[in-house]
Design an enzyme around this catalytic site. Structure first.
Site, PDB file in Angstrom:
ATOM      1  N   HIS A   1      26.447  -2.245 -16.689  1.00 40.28           N
ATOM      2  CA  HIS A   1      25.774  -3.295 -15.925  1.00 40.28           C
ATOM      3  C   HIS A   1      24.248  -3.224 -16.062  1.00 40.28           C
ATOM      4  O   HIS A   1      23.528  -3.954 -15.395  1.00 40.28           O
ATOM      5  CB  HIS A   1      26.187  -3.168 -14.452  1.00 40.28           C
ATOM      6  CG  HIS A   1      25.908  -4.367 -13.622  1.00 40.28           C
ATOM      7  ND1 HIS A   1      25.058  -4.349 -12.527  1.00 40.28           N
ATOM      8  CD2 HIS A   1      26.355  -5.640 -13.716  1.00 40.28           C
ATOM      9  CE1 HIS A   1      25.011  -5.548 -11.985  1.00 40.28           C
ATOM     10  NE2 HIS A   1      25.779  -6.353 -12.672  1.00 40.28           N
TER      11      HIS A   1
ATOM     12  N   LYS B   1      20.341  -3.488 -17.492  1.00 44.90           N
ATOM     13  CA  LYS B   1      19.489  -4.443 -18.216  1.00 44.90           C
ATOM     14  C   LYS B   1      18.201  -3.711 -18.568  1.00 44.90           C
ATOM     15  O   LYS B   1      17.307  -3.577 -17.726  1.00 44.90           O
ATOM     16  CB  LYS B   1      19.170  -5.672 -17.367  1.00 44.90           C
ATOM     17  CG  LYS B   1      20.390  -6.489 -16.941  1.00 44.90           C
ATOM     18  CD  LYS B   1      20.797  -6.171 -15.545  1.00 44.90           C
ATOM     19  CE  LYS B   1      21.966  -7.042 -15.115  1.00 44.90           C
ATOM     20  NZ  LYS B   1      22.701  -6.468 -13.973  1.00 44.90           N
TER      21      LYS B   1
ATOM     22  N   ASP C   1       8.611  -0.193 -28.559  1.00 49.15           N
ATOM     23  CA  ASP C   1       7.709   0.820 -29.136  1.00 49.15           C
ATOM     24  C   ASP C   1       7.556   2.077 -28.279  1.00 49.15           C
ATOM     25  O   ASP C   1       6.606   2.845 -28.455  1.00 49.15           O
ATOM     26  CB  ASP C   1       6.321   0.218 -29.409  1.00 49.15           C
ATOM     27  CG  ASP C   1       6.347  -0.787 -30.553  1.00 49.15           C
ATOM     28  OD1 ASP C   1       7.327  -0.790 -31.320  1.00 49.15           O
ATOM     29  OD2 ASP C   1       5.392  -1.572 -30.676  1.00 49.15           O
TER      30      ASP C   1
ATOM     31  N   HIS D   1      19.987 -13.296  -6.748  1.00 46.93           N
ATOM     32  CA  HIS D   1      20.603 -12.272  -7.580  1.00 46.93           C
ATOM     33  C   HIS D   1      19.754 -10.996  -7.608  1.00 46.93           C
ATOM     34  O   HIS D   1      20.110 -10.009  -8.253  1.00 46.93           O
ATOM     35  CB  HIS D   1      20.784 -12.824  -9.003  1.00 46.93           C
ATOM     36  CG  HIS D   1      21.599 -11.957  -9.909  1.00 46.93           C
ATOM     37  ND1 HIS D   1      21.039 -11.187 -10.913  1.00 46.93           N
ATOM     38  CD2 HIS D   1      22.939 -11.732  -9.975  1.00 46.93           C
ATOM     39  CE1 HIS D   1      21.992 -10.540 -11.558  1.00 46.93           C
ATOM     40  NE2 HIS D   1      23.159 -10.846 -11.018  1.00 46.93           N
TER      41      HIS D   1
ATOM     42  N   LYS E   1      18.116  -7.480  -6.731  1.00 47.67           N
ATOM     43  CA  LYS E   1      18.688  -6.234  -6.209  1.00 47.67           C
ATOM     44  C   LYS E   1      17.521  -5.336  -5.845  1.00 47.67           C
ATOM     45  O   LYS E   1      17.063  -4.527  -6.670  1.00 47.67           O
ATOM     46  CB  LYS E   1      19.582  -5.596  -7.271  1.00 47.67           C
ATOM     47  CG  LYS E   1      20.641  -6.573  -7.837  1.00 47.67           C
ATOM     48  CD  LYS E   1      20.922  -6.249  -9.277  1.00 47.67           C
ATOM     49  CE  LYS E   1      21.641  -7.355  -9.996  1.00 47.67           C
ATOM     50  NZ  LYS E   1      22.848  -7.863  -9.406  1.00 47.67           N
TER      51      LYS E   1
ATOM     52  N   ASP F   1       9.245   0.991   4.678  1.00 46.18           N
ATOM     53  CA  ASP F   1       8.059   1.604   5.304  1.00 46.18           C
ATOM     54  C   ASP F   1       6.754   1.453   4.523  1.00 46.18           C
ATOM     55  O   ASP F   1       5.876   2.324   4.589  1.00 46.18           O
ATOM     56  CB  ASP F   1       8.305   3.098   5.547  1.00 46.18           C
ATOM     57  CG  ASP F   1       9.382   3.350   6.591  1.00 46.18           C
ATOM     58  OD1 ASP F   1       9.784   2.392   7.272  1.00 46.18           O
ATOM     59  OD2 ASP F   1       9.817   4.509   6.718  1.00 46.18           O
TER      60      ASP F   1
END
EC number: 2.7.8.-
Length: 483
Positions: free
Chosen positions: A225, A227, A232, A401, A403, A408
Protein backbone atom coordinates in the site's frame (compact mmCIF):
# COMPACT_ATOMS: atom_id res chain seq x y z
CA UNK A 1 -16.52 -47.87 -4.22
CA UNK A 2 -16.54 -45.37 -7.09
CA UNK A 3 -20.33 -45.55 -7.23
CA UNK A 4 -20.51 -44.88 -3.48
CA UNK A 5 -18.22 -41.83 -3.82
CA UNK A 6 -20.26 -40.49 -6.73
CA UNK A 7 -23.55 -40.95 -4.87
CA UNK A 8 -22.26 -39.33 -1.68
CA UNK A 9 -19.79 -36.83 -3.15
CA UNK A 10 -21.47 -33.82 -1.59
CA UNK A 11 -21.49 -35.43 1.88
CA UNK A 12 -17.83 -36.42 1.52
CA UNK A 13 -16.88 -32.88 0.50
CA UNK A 14 -18.75 -31.44 3.48
CA UNK A 15 -16.98 -33.86 5.84
CA UNK A 16 -13.59 -32.97 4.35
CA UNK A 17 -14.46 -29.29 4.64
CA UNK A 18 -15.21 -29.59 8.35
CA UNK A 19 -12.13 -31.70 9.04
CA UNK A 20 -10.01 -28.90 7.53
CA UNK A 21 -12.16 -26.21 9.19
CA UNK A 22 -11.84 -27.79 12.66
CA UNK A 23 -8.07 -28.02 12.19
CA UNK A 24 -8.02 -24.35 11.22
CA UNK A 25 -10.17 -23.40 14.23
CA UNK A 26 -7.77 -25.21 16.57
CA UNK A 27 -4.84 -23.41 14.93
CA UNK A 28 -6.54 -20.02 15.31
CA UNK A 29 -7.40 -20.62 18.97
CA UNK A 30 -3.86 -21.75 19.79
CA UNK A 31 -2.42 -18.56 18.24
CA UNK A 32 -4.00 -16.52 21.08
CA UNK A 33 -4.68 -13.60 18.75
CA UNK A 34 -7.30 -10.88 19.23
CA UNK A 35 -10.52 -12.55 20.51
CA UNK A 36 -12.69 -10.59 18.08
CA UNK A 37 -10.59 -11.76 15.17
CA UNK A 38 -10.61 -15.32 16.53
CA UNK A 39 -14.42 -15.36 16.77
CA UNK A 40 -14.70 -13.88 13.27
CA UNK A 41 -12.59 -16.69 11.82
CA UNK A 42 -14.52 -19.36 13.76
CA UNK A 43 -17.85 -18.00 12.48
CA UNK A 44 -16.61 -17.93 8.90
CA UNK A 45 -15.07 -21.42 9.09
CA UNK A 46 -18.09 -23.04 10.75
CA UNK A 47 -21.01 -21.35 9.01
CA UNK A 48 -19.59 -20.80 5.50
CA UNK A 49 -18.43 -24.16 4.11
CA UNK A 50 -15.62 -23.97 1.53
CA UNK A 51 -15.79 -20.15 1.41
CA UNK A 52 -14.64 -20.05 5.04
CA UNK A 53 -11.54 -22.13 4.28
CA UNK A 54 -10.72 -19.87 1.32
CA UNK A 55 -11.08 -16.73 3.47
CA UNK A 56 -8.90 -18.25 6.19
CA UNK A 57 -6.25 -19.20 3.63
CA UNK A 58 -6.19 -15.65 2.25
CA UNK A 59 -6.49 -13.79 5.56
CA UNK A 60 -5.52 -16.09 8.39
CA UNK A 61 -1.83 -16.69 7.74
CA UNK A 62 0.43 -14.97 10.28
CA UNK A 63 2.88 -13.48 7.82
CA UNK A 64 4.57 -11.25 10.38
CA UNK A 65 5.89 -14.40 12.05
CA UNK A 66 6.52 -16.32 8.83
CA UNK A 67 7.91 -13.27 7.00
CA UNK A 68 6.68 -12.84 3.42
CA UNK A 69 10.16 -11.79 2.44
CA UNK A 70 13.52 -11.29 4.05
CA UNK A 71 15.08 -7.86 4.32
CA UNK A 72 18.50 -9.23 5.28
CA UNK A 73 20.04 -9.08 1.81
CA UNK A 74 19.44 -5.33 1.67
CA UNK A 75 20.04 -4.42 5.32
CA UNK A 76 23.25 -6.45 5.54
CA UNK A 77 24.94 -4.69 2.64
CA UNK A 78 27.91 -2.59 3.70
CA UNK A 79 26.55 0.60 2.10
CA UNK A 80 23.24 0.32 4.01
CA UNK A 81 25.02 -0.45 7.28
CA UNK A 82 27.28 2.57 6.80
CA UNK A 83 24.29 4.84 6.13
CA UNK A 84 22.43 3.61 9.24
CA UNK A 85 25.57 3.93 11.38
CA UNK A 86 26.07 7.48 10.13
CA UNK A 87 22.48 8.43 10.97
CA UNK A 88 22.57 6.88 14.46
CA UNK A 89 22.58 9.56 17.12
CA UNK A 90 24.93 9.52 20.07
CA UNK A 91 23.74 10.02 23.68
CA UNK A 92 24.46 13.77 23.60
CA UNK A 93 22.40 14.26 20.45
CA UNK A 94 19.55 12.18 21.87
CA UNK A 95 19.52 14.40 24.98
CA UNK A 96 19.25 17.48 22.75
CA UNK A 97 16.34 15.84 20.95
CA UNK A 98 14.72 15.02 24.29
CA UNK A 99 14.83 18.69 25.30
CA UNK A 100 13.55 19.79 21.90
CA UNK A 101 10.66 17.35 21.68
CA UNK A 102 9.11 18.30 25.01
CA UNK A 103 8.40 14.79 26.25
CA UNK A 104 7.74 13.15 22.89
CA UNK A 105 11.06 11.32 23.03
CA UNK A 106 9.25 8.09 23.99
CA UNK A 107 7.99 7.99 20.44
CA UNK A 108 11.50 8.39 19.04
CA UNK A 109 12.86 5.59 21.22
CA UNK A 110 9.98 3.29 20.28
CA UNK A 111 10.78 3.58 16.59
CA UNK A 112 14.52 3.69 17.23
CA UNK A 113 14.42 0.03 18.24
CA UNK A 114 13.73 -0.59 14.56
CA UNK A 115 17.22 -0.10 13.14
CA UNK A 116 15.83 0.98 9.76
CA UNK A 117 13.94 3.89 11.37
CA UNK A 118 16.64 6.26 12.61
CA UNK A 119 15.69 9.76 13.69
CA UNK A 120 17.08 12.21 11.14
CA UNK A 121 17.61 15.85 12.12
CA UNK A 122 18.62 17.47 8.81
CA UNK A 123 15.55 17.73 6.57
CA UNK A 124 13.53 20.15 4.51
CA UNK A 125 9.84 19.18 4.49
CA UNK A 126 7.13 20.50 2.17
CA UNK A 127 3.48 19.78 2.97
CA UNK A 128 1.65 19.16 -0.32
CA UNK A 129 -2.13 19.54 -0.21
CA UNK A 130 -3.96 17.46 -2.84
CA UNK A 131 -2.70 15.62 -5.89
CA UNK A 132 -2.45 18.69 -8.13
CA UNK A 133 0.26 20.16 -5.92
CA UNK A 134 2.05 16.82 -5.49
CA UNK A 135 2.33 16.14 -9.21
CA UNK A 136 3.38 19.70 -10.00
CA UNK A 137 6.44 19.22 -7.79
CA UNK A 138 7.02 15.55 -8.66
CA UNK A 139 7.07 16.13 -12.42
CA UNK A 140 9.56 18.96 -11.98
CA UNK A 141 11.84 16.80 -9.81
CA UNK A 142 11.59 13.88 -12.23
CA UNK A 143 12.59 16.10 -15.13
CA UNK A 144 15.67 17.21 -13.16
CA UNK A 145 16.79 13.63 -12.39
CA UNK A 146 20.41 12.87 -13.27
CA UNK A 147 21.16 9.39 -11.86
CA UNK A 148 18.11 7.33 -10.90
CA UNK A 149 14.35 7.36 -10.33
CA UNK A 150 12.71 4.86 -7.94
CA UNK A 151 8.92 4.59 -7.81
CA UNK A 152 6.86 2.29 -5.58
CA UNK A 153 3.05 2.68 -5.77
CA UNK A 154 -0.07 0.85 -4.71
CA UNK A 155 -2.26 2.36 -7.45
CA UNK A 156 -1.22 3.17 -11.00
CA UNK A 157 -4.10 3.59 -13.43
CA UNK A 158 -4.24 4.64 -17.06
CA UNK A 159 -5.12 8.28 -17.62
CA UNK A 160 -3.75 11.74 -18.19
CA UNK A 161 -1.46 11.91 -15.16
CA UNK A 162 0.02 8.46 -15.85
CA UNK A 163 0.64 9.42 -19.48
CA UNK A 164 2.46 12.58 -18.34
CA UNK A 165 4.60 10.61 -15.89
CA UNK A 166 5.33 7.89 -18.42
CA UNK A 167 6.49 10.46 -20.99
CA UNK A 168 8.91 11.94 -18.46
CA UNK A 169 10.16 8.51 -17.31
CA UNK A 170 10.87 7.44 -20.90
CA UNK A 171 12.60 10.73 -21.62
CA UNK A 172 14.85 10.36 -18.58
CA UNK A 173 15.58 6.71 -19.36
CA UNK A 174 16.72 7.74 -22.87
CA UNK A 175 19.15 10.16 -21.19
CA UNK A 176 20.74 7.33 -19.22
CA UNK A 177 18.84 7.77 -15.94
CA UNK A 178 18.10 4.39 -14.31
CA UNK A 179 14.34 4.09 -13.77
CA UNK A 180 12.85 1.37 -11.56
CA UNK A 181 9.12 0.93 -10.95
CA UNK A 182 7.41 -1.42 -8.46
CA UNK A 183 3.60 -1.49 -8.47
CA UNK A 184 0.99 -3.51 -6.63
CA UNK A 185 -0.66 -6.04 -8.90
CA UNK A 186 -4.11 -5.68 -7.33
CA UNK A 187 -4.20 -1.91 -6.80
CA UNK A 188 -2.73 -1.06 -10.21
CA UNK A 189 -4.25 -1.49 -13.66
CA UNK A 190 -1.45 -1.23 -16.23
CA UNK A 191 -2.48 -1.98 -19.80
CA UNK A 192 -0.42 -4.14 -22.14
CA UNK A 193 0.29 -0.94 -24.09
CA UNK A 194 1.82 0.74 -21.03
CA UNK A 195 3.87 -2.36 -20.17
CA UNK A 196 5.10 -2.54 -23.75
CA UNK A 197 6.18 1.09 -23.67
CA UNK A 198 7.94 0.64 -20.31
CA UNK A 199 9.86 -2.25 -21.84
CA UNK A 200 10.70 -0.29 -25.00
CA UNK A 201 11.99 2.59 -22.85
CA UNK A 202 14.12 0.08 -20.90
CA UNK A 203 12.37 0.93 -17.65
CA UNK A 204 12.56 -1.96 -15.22
CA UNK A 205 9.13 -2.68 -13.79
CA UNK A 206 7.81 -5.48 -11.59
CA UNK A 207 4.44 -6.17 -9.95
CA UNK A 208 4.23 -6.82 -6.22
CA UNK A 209 2.85 -10.30 -5.46
CA UNK A 210 1.10 -10.84 -8.82
CA UNK A 211 -2.26 -12.59 -8.81
CA UNK A 212 -4.05 -14.42 -11.59
CA UNK A 213 -7.36 -12.56 -11.46
CA UNK A 214 -6.71 -9.18 -9.85
CA UNK A 215 -10.22 -7.91 -10.62
CA UNK A 216 -11.74 -10.59 -8.41
CA UNK A 217 -9.24 -10.67 -5.56
CA UNK A 218 -10.11 -7.24 -4.18
CA UNK A 219 -8.36 -6.89 -0.85
CA UNK A 220 -8.28 -10.59 -0.04
CA UNK A 221 -4.49 -10.72 0.15
CA UNK A 222 -1.47 -8.91 1.51
CA UNK A 223 -0.78 -5.83 -0.59
CA UNK A 224 1.89 -3.17 -0.92
CA UNK A 225 0.00 0.00 0.00
CA UNK A 226 3.07 2.28 -0.05
CA UNK A 227 3.48 5.38 -2.24
CA UNK A 228 7.17 6.23 -2.50
CA UNK A 229 9.20 8.21 -5.03
CA UNK A 230 12.96 8.74 -4.68
CA UNK A 231 14.91 10.88 -7.17
CA UNK A 232 18.72 10.72 -7.23
CA UNK A 233 18.74 9.82 -3.54
CA UNK A 234 18.23 13.53 -2.83
CA UNK A 235 14.46 14.10 -3.02
CA UNK A 236 11.67 11.79 -1.89
CA UNK A 237 7.89 11.76 -1.75
CA UNK A 238 5.54 9.86 0.56
CA UNK A 239 1.88 10.20 1.47
CA UNK A 240 -1.62 9.31 0.36
CA UNK A 241 -1.59 10.29 -3.34
CA UNK A 242 -1.43 7.45 -5.86
CA UNK A 243 -0.94 7.75 -9.63
CA UNK A 244 -4.42 8.06 -11.13
CA UNK A 245 -6.62 10.84 -12.48
CA UNK A 246 -9.03 10.60 -9.55
CA UNK A 247 -6.28 11.98 -7.28
CA UNK A 248 -5.89 15.11 -9.45
CA UNK A 249 -8.78 17.55 -9.14
CA UNK A 250 -7.92 19.08 -12.51
CA UNK A 251 -8.98 15.78 -14.12
CA UNK A 252 -11.46 14.56 -11.50
CA UNK A 253 -15.24 15.01 -11.73
CA UNK A 254 -15.52 15.23 -7.92
CA UNK A 255 -13.24 16.83 -5.32
CA UNK A 256 -10.48 14.64 -3.88
CA UNK A 257 -8.85 15.81 -0.65
CA UNK A 258 -5.41 14.32 0.06
CA UNK A 259 -2.05 15.06 1.68
CA UNK A 260 1.49 14.23 0.59
CA UNK A 261 5.06 15.11 1.61
CA UNK A 262 8.16 16.21 -0.30
CA UNK A 263 11.37 15.52 1.61
CA UNK A 264 14.93 16.70 1.05
CA UNK A 265 17.56 15.54 3.53
CA UNK A 266 18.62 12.57 5.59
CA UNK A 267 15.14 11.02 5.75
CA UNK A 268 15.42 10.30 2.02
CA UNK A 269 17.93 7.57 2.91
CA UNK A 270 15.30 5.66 4.91
CA UNK A 271 12.81 5.78 2.03
CA UNK A 272 15.55 4.67 -0.35
CA UNK A 273 16.32 1.66 1.87
CA UNK A 274 12.61 0.83 2.06
CA UNK A 275 12.39 0.89 -1.74
CA UNK A 276 15.38 -1.43 -2.09
CA UNK A 277 13.83 -4.03 0.26
CA UNK A 278 10.73 -4.08 -1.95
CA UNK A 279 12.79 -4.11 -5.15
CA UNK A 280 14.83 -7.07 -3.97
CA UNK A 281 11.58 -8.99 -3.39
CA UNK A 282 9.69 -8.10 -6.61
CA UNK A 283 12.65 -8.34 -8.99
CA UNK A 284 14.56 -11.19 -7.30
CA UNK A 285 17.73 -9.31 -8.26
CA UNK A 286 20.80 -9.52 -6.04
CA UNK A 287 21.41 -5.83 -6.63
CA UNK A 288 24.67 -4.42 -5.37
CA UNK A 289 23.75 -1.17 -3.63
CA UNK A 290 26.43 1.48 -4.10
CA UNK A 291 27.00 4.81 -2.38
CA UNK A 292 25.73 6.61 -5.50
CA UNK A 293 22.21 5.91 -4.23
CA UNK A 294 23.00 7.77 -0.99
CA UNK A 295 24.75 11.03 -1.97
CA UNK A 296 25.90 13.57 0.59
CA UNK A 297 23.18 16.17 0.97
CA UNK A 298 23.78 19.78 1.93
CA UNK A 299 20.65 20.40 3.92
CA UNK A 300 19.73 23.75 5.42
CA UNK A 301 16.55 22.51 7.08
CA UNK A 302 16.39 21.29 10.66
CA UNK A 303 13.14 19.33 10.68
CA UNK A 304 13.40 16.08 12.64
CA UNK A 305 11.87 13.15 10.73
CA UNK A 306 11.60 9.40 11.27
CA UNK A 307 10.46 7.09 8.50
CA UNK A 308 8.59 4.03 9.78
CA UNK A 309 7.89 1.14 7.43
CA UNK A 310 5.53 -1.54 8.66
CA UNK A 311 4.11 -4.74 7.27
CA UNK A 312 4.38 -8.52 7.29
CA UNK A 313 8.12 -8.11 6.76
CA UNK A 314 8.70 -6.30 10.08
CA UNK A 315 8.98 -7.79 13.56
CA UNK A 316 6.49 -5.35 15.09
CA UNK A 317 3.56 -3.19 13.96
CA UNK A 318 5.72 -0.06 14.18
CA UNK A 319 3.27 2.42 12.67
CA UNK A 320 0.36 1.32 14.86
CA UNK A 321 2.56 1.37 17.97
CA UNK A 322 3.86 4.86 17.19
CA UNK A 323 0.35 6.24 16.60
CA UNK A 324 -0.87 4.57 19.80
CA UNK A 325 2.02 6.11 21.78
CA UNK A 326 1.42 9.56 20.29
CA UNK A 327 -2.26 9.44 21.32
CA UNK A 328 -1.65 8.14 24.82
CA UNK A 329 1.08 10.72 25.54
CA UNK A 330 -0.88 13.69 24.15
CA UNK A 331 -1.47 16.56 26.57
CA UNK A 332 -3.40 19.15 24.56
CA UNK A 333 -4.99 17.76 21.40
CA UNK A 334 -5.05 14.92 18.85
CA UNK A 335 -6.43 15.66 15.36
CA UNK A 336 -6.79 12.69 12.99
CA UNK A 337 -7.89 12.48 9.36
CA UNK A 338 -8.40 9.07 7.78
CA UNK A 339 -10.48 7.73 4.87
CA UNK A 340 -10.92 4.30 6.47
CA UNK A 341 -11.59 4.03 10.19
CA UNK A 342 -11.94 0.41 11.28
CA UNK A 343 -9.72 0.46 14.39
CA UNK A 344 -8.59 -2.30 16.69
CA UNK A 345 -9.43 -2.36 20.40
CA UNK A 346 -6.13 -0.73 21.38
CA UNK A 347 -6.74 2.31 19.21
CA UNK A 348 -10.32 2.76 20.40
CA UNK A 349 -9.15 2.58 24.00
CA UNK A 350 -6.35 5.08 23.36
CA UNK A 351 -8.74 7.62 21.82
CA UNK A 352 -11.33 7.16 24.58
CA UNK A 353 -8.82 7.51 27.40
CA UNK A 354 -7.18 10.56 25.81
CA UNK A 355 -10.54 12.29 25.42
CA UNK A 356 -11.73 11.44 28.93
CA UNK A 357 -8.41 12.75 30.28
CA UNK A 358 -9.17 16.20 28.90
CA UNK A 359 -7.32 15.97 25.58
CA UNK A 360 -9.16 17.55 22.64
CA UNK A 361 -9.65 14.60 20.26
CA UNK A 362 -11.11 15.25 16.82
CA UNK A 363 -11.56 12.81 13.94
CA UNK A 364 -12.39 13.54 10.27
CA UNK A 365 -13.71 10.70 8.11
CA UNK A 366 -15.54 10.74 4.74
CA UNK A 367 -19.29 11.20 4.73
CA UNK A 368 -19.51 8.78 1.82
CA UNK A 369 -17.14 5.83 1.57
CA UNK A 370 -16.15 3.85 -1.50
CA UNK A 371 -17.02 0.64 0.36
CA UNK A 372 -20.46 -0.23 1.76
CA UNK A 373 -19.00 -2.66 4.31
CA UNK A 374 -16.30 -0.24 5.48
CA UNK A 375 -18.80 2.61 5.81
CA UNK A 376 -21.10 0.66 8.12
CA UNK A 377 -18.24 -0.98 10.01
CA UNK A 378 -16.84 2.51 10.66
CA UNK A 379 -20.20 3.75 11.89
CA UNK A 380 -20.36 0.93 14.42
CA UNK A 381 -17.34 2.38 16.27
CA UNK A 382 -18.45 6.01 16.41
CA UNK A 383 -20.96 5.82 19.27
CA UNK A 384 -18.28 4.55 21.67
CA UNK A 385 -16.02 7.45 20.70
CA UNK A 386 -18.81 10.04 20.95
CA UNK A 387 -19.75 8.77 24.41
CA UNK A 388 -16.16 9.38 25.51
CA UNK A 389 -16.23 12.97 24.22
CA UNK A 390 -14.37 12.43 20.94
CA UNK A 391 -15.60 14.86 18.27
CA UNK A 392 -16.29 13.11 14.97
CA UNK A 393 -16.71 15.00 11.68
CA UNK A 394 -17.72 13.74 8.25
CA UNK A 395 -16.11 15.42 5.24
CA UNK A 396 -18.75 16.67 2.79
CA UNK A 397 -16.89 18.57 0.04
CA UNK A 398 -15.83 15.36 -1.71
CA UNK A 399 -13.82 12.31 -0.68
CA UNK A 400 -11.13 12.76 1.97
CA UNK A 401 -8.25 10.34 1.42
CA UNK A 402 -5.61 12.08 3.58
CA UNK A 403 -3.94 9.93 6.25
CA UNK A 404 -2.66 12.41 8.82
CA UNK A 405 -2.41 13.04 12.55
CA UNK A 406 -1.15 16.07 14.46
CA UNK A 407 -0.53 16.20 18.22
CA UNK A 408 0.22 19.08 20.60
CA UNK A 409 1.77 21.43 18.00
CA UNK A 410 4.98 19.35 18.03
CA UNK A 411 4.30 15.95 16.41
CA UNK A 412 2.63 14.99 13.16
CA UNK A 413 2.52 12.03 10.81
CA UNK A 414 1.71 11.78 7.12
CA UNK A 415 1.89 8.56 5.20
CA UNK A 416 0.06 5.66 3.61
CA UNK A 417 -1.42 4.02 6.71
CA UNK A 418 -5.14 4.22 7.38
CA UNK A 419 -6.63 3.87 10.86
CA UNK A 420 -7.76 0.33 10.23
CA UNK A 421 -6.79 -3.26 10.91
CA UNK A 422 -5.57 -3.85 7.35
CA UNK A 423 -3.04 -1.02 7.46
CA UNK A 424 -1.87 -1.85 10.96
CA UNK A 425 -1.43 -5.59 10.47
CA UNK A 426 -1.75 -6.80 6.89
CA UNK A 427 -0.61 -4.29 4.27
CA UNK A 428 2.88 -2.92 3.66
CA UNK A 429 2.77 0.74 4.74
CA UNK A 430 5.16 3.64 5.31
CA UNK A 431 4.70 6.84 7.34
CA UNK A 432 6.82 9.91 7.98
CA UNK A 433 6.83 10.98 11.65
CA UNK A 434 7.68 14.67 11.96
CA UNK A 435 8.85 16.38 15.16
CA UNK A 436 8.58 20.08 14.37
CA UNK A 437 6.39 22.92 15.65
CA UNK A 438 6.16 24.82 12.37
CA UNK A 439 5.13 21.79 10.27
CA UNK A 440 2.74 20.56 12.94
CA UNK A 441 1.01 23.92 13.07
CA UNK A 442 0.72 23.91 9.28
CA UNK A 443 -0.99 20.52 9.39
CA UNK A 444 -3.20 21.70 12.24
CA UNK A 445 -4.22 24.73 10.17
CA UNK A 446 -5.15 22.47 7.26
CA UNK A 447 -7.16 20.23 9.61
CA UNK A 448 -9.13 23.24 10.86
CA UNK A 449 -9.69 24.27 7.23
CA UNK A 450 -11.05 20.79 6.47
CA UNK A 451 -13.44 21.10 9.43
CA UNK A 452 -15.15 23.94 7.51
CA UNK A 453 -16.05 21.39 4.85
CA UNK A 454 -17.22 18.79 7.35
CA UNK A 455 -20.35 18.19 9.40
CA UNK A 456 -20.12 17.33 13.07
CA UNK A 457 -21.94 14.22 14.26
CA UNK A 458 -24.35 15.06 17.06
CA UNK A 459 -23.99 12.37 19.78
CA UNK A 460 -27.68 12.40 20.75
CA UNK A 461 -28.98 12.17 17.19
CA UNK A 462 -26.41 9.51 16.36
CA UNK A 463 -27.52 7.41 19.31
CA UNK A 464 -31.11 7.60 18.04
CA UNK A 465 -30.34 6.51 14.47
CA UNK A 466 -32.63 3.79 13.00
CA UNK A 467 -32.29 0.25 14.27
CA UNK A 468 -31.91 -0.93 10.69
CA UNK A 469 -28.72 1.14 10.43
CA UNK A 470 -27.44 -0.32 13.69
CA UNK A 471 -28.16 -3.83 12.41
CA UNK A 472 -26.16 -3.17 9.24
CA UNK A 473 -23.32 -1.77 11.33
CA UNK A 474 -23.26 -4.76 13.68
CA UNK A 475 -23.20 -7.15 10.74
CA UNK A 476 -20.36 -5.31 9.00
CA UNK A 477 -18.43 -4.99 12.26
CA UNK A 478 -18.27 -8.79 12.50
CA UNK A 479 -16.15 -8.64 9.36
CA UNK A 480 -14.03 -5.70 10.49
CA UNK A 481 -10.92 -7.75 11.36
CA UNK A 482 -11.07 -9.20 7.84
CA UNK A 483 -11.75 -6.14 5.63
Amino acid sequence: MIDFIQEHSWVILIILNYIIAISAVITVVLKNINPTKTVSYIIVLVFFPFLGILIYYLFGQEYRKNKIFSRKHVLNQSTIKAINDELELDSEEIQKVDDYLEGKVKLVKLLYDNKSSPLTLCNDVDLLVNGDEKFKHLLKDLQAAKNHIHLEYYVIREGQIWNKLLDVLCEKASEGVKVRLAYDDVGSKLSSRSKKRLKECEIEHFPFMPVLFSKFTGKMNYRNHRKIAVIDGEVAYVGGVNIADEYVNEYNHSFWRDTHLRLVGEAVNSLQISFFTTWHFVSDQKLKISSSYFPKIDCEGNVAVQIAASGPDTDWAYIMEAIFTAITTAEDYVYITTPYFVPNDQMIMALQVASKSGVDVKLIIPKESDSWVVKHATNSYLEHLLDAGVEVYRYTKGFVHAKTMVVDDIFSTIGTSNMDYRSFNINFEVNAFIYNEEKSKMLKKQFIEDLKNSEAIDPERWGNRPKVSKLKESYCRLWSPLI
